[in-house]
Design a protein around this motif. Structure first.
Motif, PDB file in Angstrom:
ATOM      1  N   LYS A   1      68.320  49.282  44.113  1.00 50.86           N
ATOM      2  CA  LYS A   1      68.512  48.806  42.736  1.00 50.86           C
ATOM      3  C   LYS A   1      67.532  49.549  41.846  1.00 50.86           C
ATOM      4  O   LYS A   1      66.407  49.829  42.251  1.00 50.86           O
ATOM      5  CB  LYS A   1      68.240  47.307  42.632  1.00 50.86           C
ATOM      6  CG  LYS A   1      69.136  46.451  43.494  1.00 50.86           C
ATOM      7  CD  LYS A   1      70.457  46.262  42.840  1.00 50.86           C
ATOM      8  CE  LYS A   1      71.280  45.271  43.673  1.00 50.86           C
ATOM      9  NZ  LYS A   1      72.550  45.016  43.093  1.00 50.86           N
ATOM     10  N   ALA A   2      67.953  49.846  40.626  1.00 51.79           N
ATOM     11  CA  ALA A   2      67.083  50.519  39.667  1.00 51.79           C
ATOM     12  C   ALA A   2      67.274  49.871  38.302  1.00 51.79           C
ATOM     13  O   ALA A   2      68.356  49.377  37.982  1.00 51.79           O
ATOM     14  CB  ALA A   2      67.409  52.002  39.605  1.00 51.79           C
ATOM     15  N   LYS A   3      66.194  49.888  37.506  1.00 53.25           N
ATOM     16  CA  LYS A   3      66.246  49.291  36.166  1.00 53.25           C
ATOM     17  C   LYS A   3      65.379  50.137  35.238  1.00 53.25           C
ATOM     18  O   LYS A   3      64.269  50.531  35.599  1.00 53.25           O
ATOM     19  CB  LYS A   3      65.718  47.861  36.216  1.00 53.25           C
ATOM     20  CG  LYS A   3      65.798  47.116  34.908  1.00 53.25           C
ATOM     21  CD  LYS A   3      65.349  45.684  35.114  1.00 53.25           C
ATOM     22  CE  LYS A   3      65.529  44.844  33.880  1.00 53.25           C
ATOM     23  NZ  LYS A   3      65.134  43.450  34.116  1.00 53.25           N
ATOM     24  N   TRP A   4      65.915  50.432  34.043  1.00 54.93           N
ATOM     25  CA  TRP A   4      65.196  51.208  33.046  1.00 54.93           C
ATOM     26  C   TRP A   4      65.172  50.448  31.730  1.00 54.93           C
ATOM     27  O   TRP A   4      66.140  49.797  31.357  1.00 54.93           O
ATOM     28  CB  TRP A   4      65.869  52.550  32.791  1.00 54.93           C
ATOM     29  CG  TRP A   4      65.909  53.465  33.962  1.00 54.93           C
ATOM     30  CD1 TRP A   4      65.010  54.442  34.284  1.00 54.93           C
ATOM     31  CD2 TRP A   4      66.925  53.524  34.961  1.00 54.93           C
ATOM     32  NE1 TRP A   4      65.399  55.088  35.420  1.00 54.93           N
ATOM     33  CE2 TRP A   4      66.582  54.546  35.866  1.00 54.93           C
ATOM     34  CE3 TRP A   4      68.095  52.800  35.208  1.00 54.93           C
ATOM     35  CZ2 TRP A   4      67.348  54.869  36.975  1.00 54.93           C
ATOM     36  CZ3 TRP A   4      68.866  53.113  36.304  1.00 54.93           C
ATOM     37  CH2 TRP A   4      68.488  54.147  37.184  1.00 54.93           C
ATOM     38  N   ARG A   5      64.048  50.573  31.021  1.00 53.35           N
ATOM     39  CA  ARG A   5      63.912  49.967  29.692  1.00 53.35           C
ATOM     40  C   ARG A   5      63.221  50.976  28.772  1.00 53.35           C
ATOM     41  O   ARG A   5      62.349  51.715  29.200  1.00 53.35           O
ATOM     42  CB  ARG A   5      63.094  48.678  29.780  1.00 53.35           C
ATOM     43  CG  ARG A   5      63.083  47.886  28.495  1.00 53.35           C
ATOM     44  CD  ARG A   5      62.408  46.544  28.661  1.00 53.35           C
ATOM     45  NE  ARG A   5      63.106  45.636  29.539  1.00 53.35           N
ATOM     46  CZ  ARG A   5      64.133  44.860  29.193  1.00 53.35           C
ATOM     47  NH1 ARG A   5      64.609  44.921  27.968  1.00 53.35           N
ATOM     48  NH2 ARG A   5      64.684  44.053  30.043  1.00 53.35           N
ATOM     49  N   TRP A   6      63.659  50.993  27.497  1.00 56.15           N
ATOM     50  CA  TRP A   6      63.073  51.883  26.499  1.00 56.15           C
ATOM     51  C   TRP A   6      61.695  51.353  26.130  1.00 56.15           C
ATOM     52  O   TRP A   6      61.560  50.241  25.622  1.00 56.15           O
ATOM     53  CB  TRP A   6      63.974  51.934  25.278  1.00 56.15           C
ATOM     54  CG  TRP A   6      63.513  52.849  24.199  1.00 56.15           C
ATOM     55  CD1 TRP A   6      62.932  52.492  23.023  1.00 56.15           C
ATOM     56  CD2 TRP A   6      63.592  54.276  24.187  1.00 56.15           C
ATOM     57  NE1 TRP A   6      62.651  53.606  22.275  1.00 56.15           N
ATOM     58  CE2 TRP A   6      63.045  54.712  22.978  1.00 56.15           C
ATOM     59  CE3 TRP A   6      64.074  55.216  25.085  1.00 56.15           C
ATOM     60  CZ2 TRP A   6      62.963  56.051  22.629  1.00 56.15           C
ATOM     61  CZ3 TRP A   6      63.996  56.548  24.739  1.00 56.15           C
ATOM     62  CH2 TRP A   6      63.445  56.955  23.529  1.00 56.15           C
ATOM     63  N   GLN A   7      60.637  52.149  26.406  1.00 54.44           N
ATOM     64  CA  GLN A   7      59.259  51.748  26.095  1.00 54.44           C
ATOM     65  C   GLN A   7      58.471  52.978  25.681  1.00 54.44           C
ATOM     66  O   GLN A   7      58.500  53.998  26.382  1.00 54.44           O
ATOM     67  CB  GLN A   7      58.567  51.120  27.317  1.00 54.44           C
ATOM     68  CG  GLN A   7      59.161  49.811  27.751  1.00 54.44           C
ATOM     69  CD  GLN A   7      58.515  49.296  29.033  1.00 54.44           C
ATOM     70  OE1 GLN A   7      57.790  49.992  29.717  1.00 54.44           O
ATOM     71  NE2 GLN A   7      58.812  48.056  29.358  1.00 54.44           N
ATOM     72  N   GLY A   8      57.764  52.888  24.580  1.00 50.82           N
ATOM     73  CA  GLY A   8      56.894  53.976  24.152  1.00 50.82           C
ATOM     74  C   GLY A   8      57.615  55.294  23.926  1.00 50.82           C
ATOM     75  O   GLY A   8      57.069  56.350  24.216  1.00 50.82           O
ATOM     76  N   GLY A   9      58.853  55.247  23.457  1.00 53.15           N
ATOM     77  CA  GLY A   9      59.592  56.466  23.151  1.00 53.15           C
ATOM     78  C   GLY A   9      60.263  57.132  24.334  1.00 53.15           C
ATOM     79  O   GLY A   9      60.694  58.277  24.231  1.00 53.15           O
ATOM     80  N   LYS A  10      60.361  56.432  25.471  1.00 56.37           N
ATOM     81  CA  LYS A  10      61.051  56.996  26.635  1.00 56.37           C
ATOM     82  C   LYS A  10      61.578  55.857  27.513  1.00 56.37           C
ATOM     83  O   LYS A  10      61.192  54.697  27.360  1.00 56.37           O
ATOM     84  CB  LYS A  10      60.123  57.904  27.437  1.00 56.37           C
ATOM     85  CG  LYS A  10      58.923  57.178  28.002  1.00 56.37           C
ATOM     86  CD  LYS A  10      58.005  58.139  28.726  1.00 56.37           C
ATOM     87  CE  LYS A  10      56.783  57.381  29.249  1.00 56.37           C
ATOM     88  NZ  LYS A  10      55.878  58.249  29.968  1.00 56.37           N
ATOM     89  N   PHE A  11      62.456  56.205  28.444  1.00 57.03           N
ATOM     90  CA  PHE A  11      62.974  55.226  29.384  1.00 57.03           C
ATOM     91  C   PHE A  11      62.031  55.148  30.579  1.00 57.03           C
ATOM     92  O   PHE A  11      61.712  56.154  31.210  1.00 57.03           O
ATOM     93  CB  PHE A  11      64.390  55.596  29.848  1.00 57.03           C
ATOM     94  CG  PHE A  11      65.416  55.302  28.803  1.00 57.03           C
ATOM     95  CD1 PHE A  11      65.918  54.024  28.630  1.00 57.03           C
ATOM     96  CD2 PHE A  11      65.871  56.305  27.967  1.00 57.03           C
ATOM     97  CE1 PHE A  11      66.846  53.752  27.647  1.00 57.03           C
ATOM     98  CE2 PHE A  11      66.808  56.043  26.985  1.00 57.03           C
ATOM     99  CZ  PHE A  11      67.295  54.761  26.828  1.00 57.03           C
ATOM    100  N   VAL A  12      61.592  53.930  30.873  1.00 59.20           N
ATOM    101  CA  VAL A  12      60.663  53.695  31.967  1.00 59.20           C
ATOM    102  C   VAL A  12      61.395  52.927  33.064  1.00 59.20           C
ATOM    103  O   VAL A  12      62.027  51.896  32.793  1.00 59.20           O
ATOM    104  CB  VAL A  12      59.435  52.890  31.479  1.00 59.20           C
ATOM    105  CG1 VAL A  12      58.504  52.559  32.633  1.00 59.20           C
ATOM    106  CG2 VAL A  12      58.708  53.657  30.390  1.00 59.20           C
ATOM    107  N   ARG A  13      61.311  53.450  34.272  1.00 66.15           N
ATOM    108  CA  ARG A  13      61.925  52.769  35.416  1.00 66.15           C
ATOM    109  C   ARG A  13      60.990  51.650  35.841  1.00 66.15           C
ATOM    110  O   ARG A  13      59.862  51.881  36.261  1.00 66.15           O
ATOM    111  CB  ARG A  13      62.160  53.764  36.552  1.00 66.15           C
ATOM    112  CG  ARG A  13      62.974  53.184  37.668  1.00 66.15           C
ATOM    113  CD  ARG A  13      63.397  54.263  38.623  1.00 66.15           C
ATOM    114  NE  ARG A  13      64.128  53.696  39.732  1.00 66.15           N
ATOM    115  CZ  ARG A  13      64.833  54.408  40.576  1.00 66.15           C
ATOM    116  NH1 ARG A  13      64.909  55.722  40.436  1.00 66.15           N
ATOM    117  NH2 ARG A  13      65.466  53.833  41.564  1.00 66.15           N
ATOM    118  N   SER A  14      61.477  50.408  35.710  1.00 68.86           N
ATOM    119  CA  SER A  14      60.622  49.255  35.946  1.00 68.86           C
ATOM    120  C   SER A  14      60.807  48.629  37.321  1.00 68.86           C
ATOM    121  O   SER A  14      60.022  47.792  37.720  1.00 68.86           O
ATOM    122  CB  SER A  14      60.838  48.194  34.858  1.00 68.86           C
ATOM    123  OG  SER A  14      62.181  47.776  34.862  1.00 68.86           O
ATOM    124  N   VAL A  15      61.840  48.999  38.039  1.00 70.33           N
ATOM    125  CA  VAL A  15      62.049  48.478  39.379  1.00 70.33           C
ATOM    126  C   VAL A  15      61.727  49.599  40.349  1.00 70.33           C
ATOM    127  O   VAL A  15      62.339  50.664  40.285  1.00 70.33           O
ATOM    128  CB  VAL A  15      63.502  47.989  39.571  1.00 70.33           C
ATOM    129  CG1 VAL A  15      63.744  47.573  41.004  1.00 70.33           C
ATOM    130  CG2 VAL A  15      63.809  46.855  38.626  1.00 70.33           C
TER     131      VAL A  15
END
Length: 195
Positions: A174-188
């Motif tokens: 499973k993978a999850k990305w969120r827009w943070q600080g001007g880029k997509f960060v993989r949170s999982v």
């Protein structure tokens, strides 16, 4: 005892209340005038404004992946969008589209890329790729893709070794990305497990 008869009511002469064609024509004309006046006097469309006096964004359609050239090298085979999902990922009021794309191979399971598409700030420009979440070089396939609450989630299928047939992936993550600080960060974290 017998009930008493109701008293005779004395009604005024209502002869002047009889309708005629002239009365109906006058009524219809007055109603038509009211309807026409209501149509002319409609208020302007409501507009909301954001704090700071900027107007709210108009509803903009999500970018269509069919109109985009993806950065895949398919050797003339073309590309196929296998999954797509849309939502406002950067909270600017305009939706983005996330697309899982692979080469259009006749057999096997070519690796996929996951791309984020957007339009210009006004929403009327062409769709374009602004981020790559998974590159085809990572040798992953996408079995699920969604956008919820401003985050992209995906289920990725891969291979534990080069000996595993490309049509039968044996690793699922499973993978999850969120827009943070001007880029997509993989949170999982990529917690791979065998399938």
């Amino acid at each position: 005892m017998q009930p008493s008869a109701p008293p005779d009511l004395v009604l005024p002469d209502l002869a002047h209340n009889r309708t005629s064609a002239v009365h109906w024509l006058a009524t219809a004309t007055a109603m038509a005038a009211v309807v026409a006046l209501a149509g002319v006097l409609t208020p302007d469309p409501a507009t909301a404004s954001q704090p700071g006096g900027k107007p709210a964004h108009a509803k903009v359609a999500a970018p269509d992946p069919a109109s985009v050239t993806f950065p895949l090298k398919c050797g003339g085979a073309g590309t196929t969008v296998t999954r797509k999902a849309s939502g406002d990922l950067d909270r600017n009021g305009s939706p983005e589209t996330v697309a899982a794309v692979r080469c259009d191979a006749g057999s096997g399971t070519p690796p996929s890329g996951i791309y984020v598409l957007t339009r210009s700030g006004t929403g009327d420009g062409p769709a374009r790729v602004v981020a790559t979440l998974v590159a085809p070089g990572e040798q992953q396939s996408v079995s699920a893709l969604a956008v919820r609450d401003g985050a992209v989630t995906a289920t990725l299928l891969g291979y534990s070794s080069p000996d595993v047939p490309r049509w039968d992936p044996d690793v699922r993550q499973k993978a999850k990305w969120r827009w943070q600080g001007g880029k997509f960060v993989r949170s999982v974290p990529s917690q791979a497990r065998s399938v």
